[in-house]
Enzyme design. Structure first.
Site, PDB file in Angstrom:
ATOM      1  N   HIS A 268      32.459  49.418  -7.742  1.00  0.00           N
ATOM      2  CA  HIS A 268      33.298  49.743  -8.903  1.00  0.00           C
ATOM      3  C   HIS A 268      33.829  48.479  -9.578  1.00  0.00           C
ATOM      4  O   HIS A 268      34.804  48.527 -10.311  1.00  0.00           O
ATOM      5  CB  HIS A 268      34.474  50.620  -8.482  1.00  0.00           C
ATOM      6  CG  HIS A 268      34.090  51.826  -7.698  1.00  0.00           C
ATOM      7  ND1 HIS A 268      33.272  52.799  -8.213  1.00  0.00           N
ATOM      8  CD2 HIS A 268      34.382  52.208  -6.434  1.00  0.00           C
ATOM      9  CE1 HIS A 268      33.092  53.739  -7.293  1.00  0.00           C
ATOM     10  NE2 HIS A 268      33.747  53.401  -6.201  1.00  0.00           N
TER      11      HIS A 268
ATOM     12  N   HIS B 181      31.465  58.159  -8.265  1.00  0.00           N
ATOM     13  CA  HIS B 181      30.371  58.001  -7.298  1.00  0.00           C
ATOM     14  C   HIS B 181      29.237  58.953  -7.636  1.00  0.00           C
ATOM     15  O   HIS B 181      28.420  59.294  -6.792  1.00  0.00           O
ATOM     16  CB  HIS B 181      30.829  58.284  -5.876  1.00  0.00           C
ATOM     17  CG  HIS B 181      32.082  57.582  -5.501  1.00  0.00           C
ATOM     18  ND1 HIS B 181      33.323  58.145  -5.667  1.00  0.00           N
ATOM     19  CD2 HIS B 181      32.285  56.353  -4.996  1.00  0.00           C
ATOM     20  CE1 HIS B 181      34.242  57.272  -5.264  1.00  0.00           C
ATOM     21  NE2 HIS B 181      33.645  56.192  -4.863  1.00  0.00           N
TER      22      HIS B 181
END
Lengths: 357, 210
Positions: free
Chosen positions: A57, A219
């Site tokens: 991320h 995700h």
């Protein structure tokens, strides 16, 4: 899979080595267990802010370590939660005597690992507090799911609470502010393509050339619906309204109580947005979407906010909480009062965010 | 009586079973989760095997606690803290024990499962590992109350765990990543309930073989 990697199992380690080499003025990296700390940690007398989660991320969380933001970040494998020994060791490394605040994104793995770490740190005499970030408006209910996921508001909370800690807020004040930011922030994400986790070697999900996923998680968790591909204006409007028209959201969270040395449950209800609110607007790339397209989304978002009587007081536009190379974006709106704006504007010196200093 | 060596052999047998079922558990997880449960459990118990020789001559509580700490720091995901807590709590309940009577063995499982529930806050039929553990404990308790011996009581527990595991198939997940799938989580067996059944079955196998 075409990626700039050497060996799949070294992806996280080599990324951390690169960060340590690039930013020695801002941060230090510890290996086994893996965690990143401020270069000047521990800062005596200051509340230490710690976050973490699966890698993939970036720049969140390691790129937000530095003065005015995080004291430590604990990276797990790609899209896999870190383990409690990382947070526990990081807590010991950065505690300056005023306690540590964990900012935890609401994913079952992250929550359970951070809770275990909080108990270990408390057992060592460190004052701890743990605040959950659960702002993903794509998830409708909390009764039959693990609840709203932690997404874009995490970045804003790390900045704002980091500045408050720097300004001398104590642990409870930092926790209260973090809770307030979370309760006033909401996000929605979309994906145009999937992403590929290096260890998996193939895309996380399939998405046709002519469709997009509305309400995607960071995700690749499934969203609310899969829709025919549309224009930036149509997608931007649908995203903005999903946040602005979202009703109140109620769930039970678990927070640490330093007096009883145990967890206490709190029922929290987030208020919806309304005309007259001022907000921080955050338009984020999932990694593969260029900034030019983010501005197209921002243009529409600003128009809709104006129509709804919502004033954008500050904005942040760019890739800050990504999902590897996924094409897509997210919008986060955070209702901001003077306290929140003051700490948003305060100086920050990290690899990922830097202003005012 | 269950000896310290039998507990060590149980952990070894569990490591073997997790290795053998690595692909199977990962496949189950791919259907409703993030496709890493078998990989994570195998990695965790491999680490336990590395640590075990250094504590194999210690008391049972110590062995279980070391197992718990090792799992917590190596498994990751949700199953790391859950199984880690299971062993940490059962280890604390059996501190300084060199061998276990029927009551101790039940206590080991019961306190461990209480730890899982406290950590994960799962309720029955949330489609989690608790759906295997809960009926297993009930069956074992009933068997012990009826005066059955350790082996028979454990056999009853394993049978109940297997049934509980299978019963997760039609359930809609209400915990963990699978919960976001809603209706789409139906028709799949829960990976955590499966690894829990395998672990309990390994205990029965170990006691039967010795």
């Amino acid at each position: 899979m075409k990626k700039l990697i050497n060996a799949v199992e070294d992806v996280v380690k080599e990324q951390l080595e690169g960060m340590a080499t690039a930013h020695p003025d801002m941060l230090k990296v510890h290996f086994e267990p893996n965690y990143v700390t401020r270069a000047d940690a521990p800062v005596q007398g200051k509340v230490a802010l710690i976050s973490g989660g699966g890698s993939g991320h970036e720049p969140m969380h390691g790129g937000f370590v530095g003065k005015g933001m995080l004291d430590a970040a604990c990276p797990g494998e790609v899209f896999t939660s870190p383990t409690p020994d990382q947070m526990y060791e990081a807590a010991k490394a950065v505690d300056g005597g005023a306690g540590v605040l964990f900012l935890v994104k609401n994913y079952t793995g992250d929550v359970l690992n951070f809770e275990t770490a909080a108990e270990l740190a408390y057992g060592d005499g460190i004052k701890v507090q743990s605040i959950l970030i659960d702002d993903d408006a794509a998830v409708k209910d909390s009764l039959y799911t693990a609840g709203r996921r932690g997404v874009g508001t995490t970045v804003l909370a790390e900045k704002i609470v980091g500045a408050a800690a720097e300004a001398g807020y104590d642990l409870e004040q930092c926790a209260d502010l973090a809770r307030k930011v979370n309760q006033n922030g909401r996000s929605i994400g979309i994906a145009l393509t999937s992403c590929t986790v290096p260890a998996a070697g193939k895309p996380t999900f399939d998405l046709g050339e002519d469709e997009y996923e509305f309400g995607i998680g960071i995700h690749g968790e499934p969203g609310r619906e899969r829709l025919p591909m549309a224009s930036a204006d149509e997608i931007g409007e649908k995203m903005a309204l999903a946040i602005l028209d979202d009703g109140p959201y109620t769930r039970t969270v678990r927070e640490w109580d330093n007096e009883s040395g145990d967890w206490v449950e709190k029922e929290l209800t987030d208020p919806p947005f309304k005309s007259g609110d001022q907000v921080i607007a955050f338009v984020n790339s999932m990694g593969g979407t260029p900034v030019s397209e983010l501005y197209a989304i921002y243009r529409k978002l600003a128009e809709i906010c104006e129509n709804k009587g919502v004033t954008i007081a500050r904005n942040l536009i760019g890739p800050y909480i990504t999902s590897l190379e996924m094409q897509g974006c997210s919008i986060t709106l955070l209702k901001a009062d003077d306290e929140i704006l003051k700490f948003w504007d305060a100086p920050v010196v990290t690899p990922g965010l830097r202003w005012g200093a | 009586m269950v000896t310290r060596d039998q507990i060590v052999h149980w952990l070894e047998a569990t490591a073997v079973v997790m290795k053998e079922n690595k692909e199977y558990l990962t496949q189950l997880d791919a259907a409703i989760g993030d496709a890493d449960h078998g990989i994570n459990m195998d990695r965790g118990f491999k680490k336990v095997m590395e640590k075990l020789p250094s504590v194999a001559d210690k008391d049972i509580g110590n062995i279980l606690k070391t197992t718990g700490m090792t799992l917590i720091s190596s498994v990751g995901g949700a199953s790391g803290p859950l199984y880690g807590t299971f062993f940490m709590r059962s280890g604390m309940a059996l501190a300084s024990k060199e061998e276990l009577n029927d009551e101790d063995l039940f206590k080991m499982l019961k306190t461990g499962v209480e730890g899982i529930v406290q950590r994960g806050r799962a309720q029955l039929e949330d489609k989690t590992m608790f759906d295997a553990w809960s009926p297993a404990l009930d069956a074992m308790q009933a068997a012990l109350d009826n005066g059955q011996n350790t082996h028979d009581a454990l056999k009853a527990a394993v049978d109940a765990a297997e049934q509980g595991m299978k019963n997760t198939i039609p359930l809609i997940a209400r915990k963990g990543r699978a919960s976001y799938l809603g209706e789409r989580s139906r028709g799949h067996q829960d990976p955590g309930a499966t690894s829990s059944y395998l672990m309990l079955n390994a205990l029965l196998d170990t006691l039967e073989n010795e």
